[in-house]
Motif scaffolding. Sequence first.
Motif, PDB file in Angstrom:
ATOM      1  N   ILE A 272      46.921  36.477  50.085  1.00 25.51           N
ATOM      2  CA  ILE A 272      45.512  36.964  49.991  1.00 25.51           C
ATOM      3  C   ILE A 272      44.907  36.502  48.751  1.00 25.51           C
ATOM      4  O   ILE A 272      45.347  36.174  47.740  1.00 25.51           O
ATOM      5  N   ALA A 273      43.764  35.847  49.123  1.00 28.35           N
ATOM      6  CA  ALA A 273      42.706  35.245  48.163  1.00 28.35           C
ATOM      7  C   ALA A 273      41.699  36.158  47.869  1.00 28.35           C
ATOM      8  O   ALA A 273      40.805  36.353  48.756  1.00 28.35           O
ATOM      9  N   CYS A 274      41.725  36.542  46.479  1.00 27.03           N
ATOM     10  CA  CYS A 274      40.637  37.555  46.081  1.00 27.03           C
ATOM     11  C   CYS A 274      39.573  36.902  45.332  1.00 27.03           C
ATOM     12  O   CYS A 274      39.605  35.849  44.777  1.00 27.03           O
ATOM     13  N   LEU A 275      38.190  37.144  45.994  1.00 29.41           N
ATOM     14  CA  LEU A 275      37.119  36.153  45.258  1.00 29.41           C
ATOM     15  C   LEU A 275      36.351  37.215  44.503  1.00 29.41           C
ATOM     16  O   LEU A 275      35.953  38.469  44.780  1.00 29.41           O
ATOM     17  N   SER A 287      44.686  33.915  44.365  1.00 26.09           N
ATOM     18  CA  SER A 287      45.420  33.995  45.640  1.00 26.09           C
ATOM     19  C   SER A 287      46.791  34.569  45.242  1.00 26.09           C
ATOM     20  O   SER A 287      47.635  34.064  44.383  1.00 26.09           O
ATOM     21  N   GLN A 288      47.235  35.583  45.831  1.00 25.98           N
ATOM     22  CA  GLN A 288      48.563  36.262  45.711  1.00 25.98           C
ATOM     23  C   GLN A 288      49.543  35.881  47.138  1.00 25.98           C
ATOM     24  O   GLN A 288      49.014  36.141  48.174  1.00 25.98           O
ATOM     25  N   ALA A 289      50.516  34.879  46.905  1.00 24.67           N
ATOM     26  CA  ALA A 289      51.356  34.528  47.971  1.00 24.67           C
ATOM     27  C   ALA A 289      52.953  35.027  47.741  1.00 24.67           C
ATOM     28  O   ALA A 289      53.510  34.815  48.647  1.00 24.67           O
ATOM     29  N   ASN A 290      53.086  35.423  46.538  1.00 21.56           N
ATOM     30  CA  ASN A 290      54.400  36.134  46.546  1.00 21.56           C
ATOM     31  C   ASN A 290      54.904  37.300  47.564  1.00 21.56           C
ATOM     32  O   ASN A 290      54.199  38.170  47.554  1.00 21.56           O
TER      33      ASN A 290
END
Length: 314
Positions: A272-275, A287-290
Amino acid sequence: MALSVSDVDRFEAARPRLEALAYRLLGSASEAEDAVQETFLRWQAADAGRIEVPEAWLTKVLTHWCLNLLTSARARRETYVGRWLPEPLLAGDPMLGPAETAEQRESVSYAVLVLLERLSPNERAVYVLREAFGHPHREIARILDISEAASQQIYHRAKKHIADGNTRTEVGEAAALRIAEEFLAAAASGRTEPLVRLLTQEAVAVSDGGGKVPARAKGFEGTLAVARFLRGLFKPSKAKRALVGGTPEIYASTANGEPAVVMVVDGRVAGIACLEIGPEGIAAVRSQANPDKLVRATARWAAADHEEGPLHTL
């Protein structure tokens, strides 16, 4: 001590609020759930019939448990692999909590959750209790076992820290979706120019892989550096598909009230990439990729309707 049915019902009625409070305090949905469960165990062990104001008692127990976690979290995050970012929550998640006022919405925005990490545990608690849940300082003082004057001082200090670092501009849900779609179209174009037009001059891009997914420890800074990074990130390749174990589908969405881009692989949210939107454009892409921080988002995604389909695939 065994709880009566009414005592259990009373706790369950308070659970949504407790979860929303714990999430804001900890920046982690999984830790928030654990904190609320610990609060329930203490409620179970207490003599509930002698507690005059159950909601106040539960709030105090939960807050103190979270303060202990925040203190230990500082040591844990020193050994965290790469950049630590909060756990994002997708639109409609009840853990986002109250959103009637601008203060409540801002307190759970991804940009502010990142800034809350800079505060001391007590500053964070006072700020959240006051801004998000409207507790007067006399109640906060009782919750934290401090004086009312100390609560006021801590609050003003915390609010200043947040204000000094916060350039976020609030946008409505419809506008947030449009921004996410525009950003995704620019990122998927294969060119830097469309991205440059959307980004601010001081734009940053940071990622959290938790040591489980490749993520650069040092972020990217400046319009061109961020645009080039994003162009490569959204370029389809066999290597990306092999890395995530399937074909990533990219959707425009919202997370924590902000525009977001969601990457889904076989029904699993893989990123999820938060803008963060500032007065002059996109000021940050976080960006959360964990995978440990995307479990709840995956469950939320599976429960929602996505008839519109992905806007891009990698």
